[in-house]
Scaffold this active site. Structure first.
Site, short mmCIF file in Angstrom:
data_model
loop_
_atom_site.label_atom_id
_atom_site.label_comp_id
_atom_site.label_asym_id
_atom_site.label_seq_id
_atom_site.Cartn_x
_atom_site.Cartn_y
_atom_site.Cartn_z
N GLY B 129 18.91 23.58 -58.95
CA GLY B 129 19.40 23.36 -57.60
C GLY B 129 18.32 23.35 -56.55
O GLY B 129 18.60 23.07 -55.37
N GLU B 130 17.11 23.67 -56.93
CA GLU B 130 16.04 23.77 -55.93
C GLU B 130 15.05 22.60 -56.09
O GLU B 130 15.29 21.52 -55.58
CB GLU B 130 15.37 25.14 -56.02
CG GLU B 130 16.40 26.25 -55.70
CD GLU B 130 15.83 27.64 -55.69
OE1 GLU B 130 14.79 27.86 -55.05
OE2 GLU B 130 16.44 28.53 -56.32
#
Lengths: 111, 332
Positions: B129-130
């Site tokens: 997600g990053e």
């Protein structure tokens, strides 16, 4: 875990337990460190049947828990001046921490 | 006899009053040196390499997001958002923590799952997600850049470009991201005029009635501990409980620094409060959700003046002249 005894106790009571020769070790919680005799301690050797009494000497709450294979317990959180006691009746080693301040870490070897 | 006793008492009281003003508060001063591990002592070469990596979007799968995208030096080394946004505009449920003074922390990330900066630094790069980067691919990409090959060799001779040396370099750079003297610091060094009387009163409230210093303690205003503050969340975030399955840690998060607090809004691990006034009101209520609430939390019943003083004190914790910063030219 089954054999683990938790709760408040005093050494005189221990004399009446099956562990008649068991010792009580006083471990303070001071400045976010475990201490014995005023000095930080990261490892402690005890005998089967011995008890450790954790005494909070800081002006904020501390906690005592272990998630070790040997035994799993959570003695909860308690304020300055209060204490929690745990008895070890199985040989082996385990890690004890304060959940609130995880830099407080101690290895206990039960012989 | 009575008169002399009264004079003596008055003398002691005055002495106590002035001793508060001049009491040794040096424990609140930041150490000059940020500690670093033996195998990654801070050097200019390592900091230079880490700075390049930190601001290089090629560290992400998209080649579009760098560490500095979220940890923006112009926004208190955070992003000014309630919660972070990562790869593919993916929303992350936690706020971007500032990296200011993170080199002093004994645990990294909101839930403390990384013990060292070296370990932490490579986490977001690979998190889906990053930055969503495959580490193997990143090593190939960086090895293809002549400038990086040289910089790694100078910074970490013979160690090569590896996940380990990437983490070390990023950590070395982050250890240089520190706050500078605040009005509060000047005050505790002896400049009585550095802060307002309201801020001085606020410091008393901070250490006393408001109970803030139970957790926001020591020079970095953190106990390196984990506490559930009773925040309202639609989907409760278990926080530290995911790392240590102990009931008191359900919904507990690391105590953040308060230094440069005015630069790092919004506040709390989920960014739910836009202002410090809202934060003070939350603590004054003693938190909203009582399950697994930190035992340090309780209703405070602060007066309007005490809240104003507390705010003045918090505002005195920001650097007067934050470290000057220039973006690096990235290696080609």
């Amino acid at each position: 875990m089954k054999k683990l005894m938790m709760g408040l106790s005093v050494s005189t009571l221990l004399l009446a337990t099956p562990f008649a020769m068991a010792a009580e070790h006083i471990v303070g919680q001071k400045d976010k460190a475990f201490v014995t005799g005023g000095s930080p301690v990261e490892a402690l050797d005890i005998a089967v049947g011995d008890t450790i009494k954790f005494v909070n000497q800081d002006p904020y709450f501390h906690n005592i828990f272990s998630l070790s294979d040997l035994s799993t317990f959570d003695l909860g959180s308690f304020p300055e001046g209060d204490s929690r006691t745990v008895t070890f009746d199985e040989a082996g080693s385990l890690e004890i921490e304060c959940a609130i301040h995880p830099e407080m870490y101690m290895e206990v070897t039960v012989k | 006899m009575k008169k002399s006793l009264a004079i003596m008492t008055l003398s002691i009281m005055l002495s106590m009053g002035s001793s508060f003003a001049f009491a040794d508060k040096s424990g609140y001063l930041l150490p000059d040196v940020v500690p670093a591990p033996k195998d990654n002592q801070t050097t200019p070469e390592r900091v230079k390499l880490g700075k390049s990596l930190f601001f290089d979007p090629r560290l992400s799968e998209s080649n579009w997001i760098s560490c500095g995208t979220c940890h923006n030096p112009g926004l208190g080394w955070s992003d000014g958002l309630p919660t972070a946004i990562g790869n593919g505009m993916h929303s992350i449920p936690r706020a971007t923590p500032t990296i200011l003074n993170t080199g002093y922390n004994k645990f990294q990330m909101w839930d403390g799952r990384a013990r060292t900066l070296e370990e932490q630094a490579v986490g977001p790069i690979q998190a889906g997600g990053e930055m969503n980067q495959d580490m193997g691919e990143l090593l190939v990409e960086l090895n293809a850049i002549e400038g990086y090959r040289q910089m790694f060799e100078i910074a970490y001779p013979g160690e090569g470009i590896t996940e380990d040396t990437i983490g070390k370099a990023l950590a070395a750079f982050q250890r240089t991201v520190v706050t500078t003297d605040s009005p509060f610091d000047l005050w505790i060094k002896g400049d009585e005029g550095a802060v307002s009387e309201s801020a001085k009163q606020g410091f008393e409230v901070f250490e006393g009635k408001a109970r803030c210093a139970l957790c926001h303690s020591d020079f970095n205003f953190t106990d390196d501990g984990f506490h559930n503050l009773g925040l309202t969340e639609e989907v409760p975030d278990l926080g530290r409980y995911n790392v240590r399955r102990v009931s008191i840690l359900r919904g507990a998060f690391k105590t953040p620094t308060l230094r440069d607090i005015t630069l790092t809004a919004p506040y709390m691990h989920n960014g739910m409060y836009a202002t410090l006034e809202e934060v003070i009101e939350h603590y004054d209520r003693g938190g909203d959700v009582k399950e697994s609430l930190s035992p340090n939390m309780q209703p405070l019943n602060l007066t309007k003046q005490e809240k104003a003083d507390l705010l003045a004190f918090l505002e005195s914790l920001s650097s007067i002249k934050p470290l000057e910063f220039t973006f690096p030219n990235l290696p080609q």
